[in-house]
Design an enzyme around this catalytic site. Structure first.
Site, PDB file in Angstrom:
ATOM      1  N   ASP A  67       0.792  -1.169   0.050  1.00 26.52           N
ATOM      2  CA  ASP A  67       0.010  -0.009  -0.016  1.00 26.52           C
ATOM      3  C   ASP A  67       0.744   1.380  -0.017  1.00 26.52           C
ATOM      4  O   ASP A  67       2.182   1.194  -0.065  1.00 26.52           O
ATOM      5  CB  ASP A  67      -1.038  -0.148   1.166  1.00 26.52           C
ATOM      6  CG  ASP A  67      -0.200  -0.327   2.555  1.00 26.52           C
ATOM      7  OD1 ASP A  67       0.946  -0.394   2.512  1.00 26.52           O
ATOM      8  OD2 ASP A  67      -1.046  -0.538   3.634  1.00 26.52           O
ATOM      9  N   ASN A 135      -7.492  -1.527  14.578  1.00 29.29           N
ATOM     10  CA  ASN A 135      -8.878  -1.832  14.300  1.00 29.29           C
ATOM     11  C   ASN A 135      -9.002  -3.004  13.559  1.00 29.29           C
ATOM     12  O   ASN A 135     -10.179  -3.135  13.023  1.00 29.29           O
ATOM     13  CB  ASN A 135      -9.524  -0.384  13.508  1.00 29.29           C
ATOM     14  CG  ASN A 135      -8.838  -0.053  12.454  1.00 29.29           C
ATOM     15  OD1 ASN A 135      -7.800  -0.670  11.844  1.00 29.29           O
ATOM     16  ND2 ASN A 135      -9.363   0.992  11.640  1.00 29.29           N
ATOM     17  N   HIS A 137      -7.288  -3.796  10.534  1.00 29.41           N
ATOM     18  CA  HIS A 137      -7.244  -3.372   9.016  1.00 29.41           C
ATOM     19  C   HIS A 137      -5.838  -4.124   8.538  1.00 29.41           C
ATOM     20  O   HIS A 137      -4.922  -4.333   9.564  1.00 29.41           O
ATOM     21  CB  HIS A 137      -7.081  -1.900   8.635  1.00 29.41           C
ATOM     22  CG  HIS A 137      -5.872  -1.128   9.038  1.00 29.41           C
ATOM     23  ND1 HIS A 137      -5.702  -0.395  10.127  1.00 29.41           N
ATOM     24  CD2 HIS A 137      -4.637  -1.255   8.496  1.00 29.41           C
ATOM     25  CE1 HIS A 137      -4.531   0.348  10.192  1.00 29.41           C
ATOM     26  NE2 HIS A 137      -3.873  -0.303   9.410  1.00 29.41           N
ATOM     27  N   GLU A 142      -9.733  -1.018   5.485  1.00 28.23           N
ATOM     28  CA  GLU A 142     -10.238  -0.353   6.736  1.00 28.23           C
ATOM     29  C   GLU A 142     -11.769  -1.110   7.217  1.00 28.23           C
ATOM     30  O   GLU A 142     -12.195  -1.600   6.253  1.00 28.23           O
ATOM     31  CB  GLU A 142     -10.363   0.850   6.647  1.00 28.23           C
ATOM     32  CG  GLU A 142      -9.121   1.986   6.750  1.00 28.23           C
ATOM     33  CD  GLU A 142      -8.547   1.949   7.920  1.00 28.23           C
ATOM     34  OE1 GLU A 142      -8.693   1.278   8.870  1.00 28.23           O
ATOM     35  OE2 GLU A 142      -7.599   2.925   7.920  1.00 28.23           O
TER      36      GLU A 142
END
Ligand code: GLP
Length: 445
Positions: A67, A135, A137, A142
């Site tokens: 990414d 979280n 991800h 996400e």
């Protein structure tokens, strides 16, 4: 899914390193997907060192970045492009034509993603190396995004921007958008390696491994891949339901509190009031958090100040979170103890433990040996009753006499000391001998 818990982040990096090296040795032209973030740093350091010192060869390997942030012009050094080059690519002999990173300066991110999709079609990844966000991800996929997503431009969540602000100096400087390979692209890899370290990842790891696959935790999609390896340290694994296997030291497995069983009935048998709290207090206290723990003590009728000592022992046990019962023997002689056997058998069958914990076989004390015999006899009559043993000042484990020991944090030891101080007769105990036994294990370390 294969799940291994290591004791420390260093051991997570070591284990990940073994996996990546095995992959490269098996297939030098392996295609690896690379994650950014602090978690894989130890792995990259080891790969660089292995290239330098052991000729680990990257010349045929294909390395693809997972990414990249968008709109980073003023902050190139915070880009993943910089990160990958700085931490790994410039330090190994990878061929530049085999490196594929998103261009952080692109003016056409959509086209950049299409380009990456074509690259993936030509280079099916052999191994995807992943970290995980707090979280849940993975890469920049996400929570809330589709679980069959492909390479695309995404919004970075506020939570992730907050977490990653440490790399930028301020929250404002963290880009709001990024380019990322999708979950589908990651699952397309032949094998996935997920690393997680630190307590702040515990919730995400639990959601990814224990809960059902859900867009709320993108990493949970890895459950759908049949060759995923998850490597965690004890903290990141602390909320999972999997019992972690501990590392081995001098032939002895070192387990920690997370390896302890849950929902069991545990009975400690001892011949002294203070034994369970003093010698096995940290174990009893830790077990008591998720199990029903009872300590049964052989008490001699003629014990000096029995009622005082019993109430001290009860308060000690209460502090550590378990119950204390007494079997009062008429006398200390072996003959009379045998007369008590019925009482013990009855008590044990009422308590019906799944685990009995008894003094170890090295004890020089005849009452210790007797309660041990009672515990072992009970365990052989009941199916699936485990026997554990503990060490006292009268019975130190000899080196290599056991194959697993539990290791406890300082908080446990401190509360044990506070509980132990409640016993007035402790000045008679040979604490120096117990200290010596700890030294045996320190030597092993
Ligand atoms: C970033 C990356 C992820 C990485 C995550 C966790 O958001 N896009 O690929 O896994 O951070 O980073 P760390 O290992 O620093 O906790």
């Amino acid at each position: 899914m294969e799940f291994s818990v290591c004791r420390t982040p260093i051991q997570v990096s070591d284990a990940a390193f073994e996996i990546v090296v095995a992959q490269l040795r098996k297939k030098p032209s392996s295609v690896l997907l690379l994650s950014s973030g602090s978690t894989p740093l130890g792995l990259y350091k080891r790969l660089v060192a292995a290239h330098r010192d052991q000729d680990l060869d990257f010349s045929k390997a294909v390395l693809i970045g997972l990414d990249e942030y968008l709109g980073l012009d003023a902050h190139y050094e915070s880009s993943f492009h910089y990160f990958f080059n700085h931490e790994l690519l410039s330090r190994v002999n990878v061929s530049r034509k085999n490196v594929f990173l998103f261009n952080p300066h692109t003016t056409d991110p959509k086209k950049e993603c299409e380009k990456m999709a074509v690259i993936l079609r030509h280079h099916r990844p052999d191994l995807a190396i992943l970290g995980i966000g707090r979280n849940g991800h993975i890469a920049f996929n996400e929570p809330g995004g589709a679980l069959n997503s492909k390479c695309r431009v995404v919004d970075v969540s506020h939570a992730t921007r907050l977490d990653n602000a440490r790399f930028f100096g301020s929250l404002d400087a963290v880009p709001r958008q990024a380019m990322t390979l999708g979950i589908f692209d990651i699952l397309y890899a032949h094998r996935v390696l997920l690393m997680a370290t630190g307590a702040e990842k515990a919730h995400a790891v639990h959601a990814a491994l224990d809960e059902s696959v859900s867009v709320n935790c993108p990493a949970s999609a890895l459950q759908r891949h049949d060759d995923t390896v998850v490597l965690c340290d004890a903290w990141a694994a602390s909320k999972t339901r999997y019992p972690p296997a501990g590392p081995v030291l001098g032939g002895i497995e070192i387990a920690n509190v997370f390896s302890l069983p849950r929902g069991k009935r545990v009975v400690f048998l001892s011949s002294r009031l203070s034994d369970v709290s003093l010698s096995a207090g940290a174990l009893a206290q830790s077990l008591a958090r998720k199990n029903t723990v009872v300590s049964v003590v052989a008490e001699h009728a003629q014990s000096f100040e029995r009622s005082v000592i019993e109430s001290q022992a009860k308060s000690q046990a209460r502090m550590l979170g378990f119950k204390c019962l007494f079997v009062r023997s008429k006398a200390a002689s072996k003959k009379d103890l045998l007369g008590d056997e019925k009482k013990w058998r009855y008590l044990l069958s009422t308590l019906s433990p799944d685990i009995v914990v008894v003094p170890n076989r090295f004890s020089t004390d005849s009452t210790d040996r007797w309660v041990r015999k009672v515990g072992l006899a009970y365990a052989t009559t009941k199916k699936r009753c485990a026997v554990w043993s503990f060490e006292t000042d009268r019975g130190l484990f000899e080196a290599k006499a056991c194959d697993l020991v539990f290791e406890f944090g300082t908080d446990m030891l401190l509360s044990k000391i506070v509980a132990v101080r409640r016993l007035s007769h402790l000045r008679h105990l040979r604490l120096d001998v117990s200290a010596k036994s700890l030294a045996v294990f320190r030597k092993l370390a």
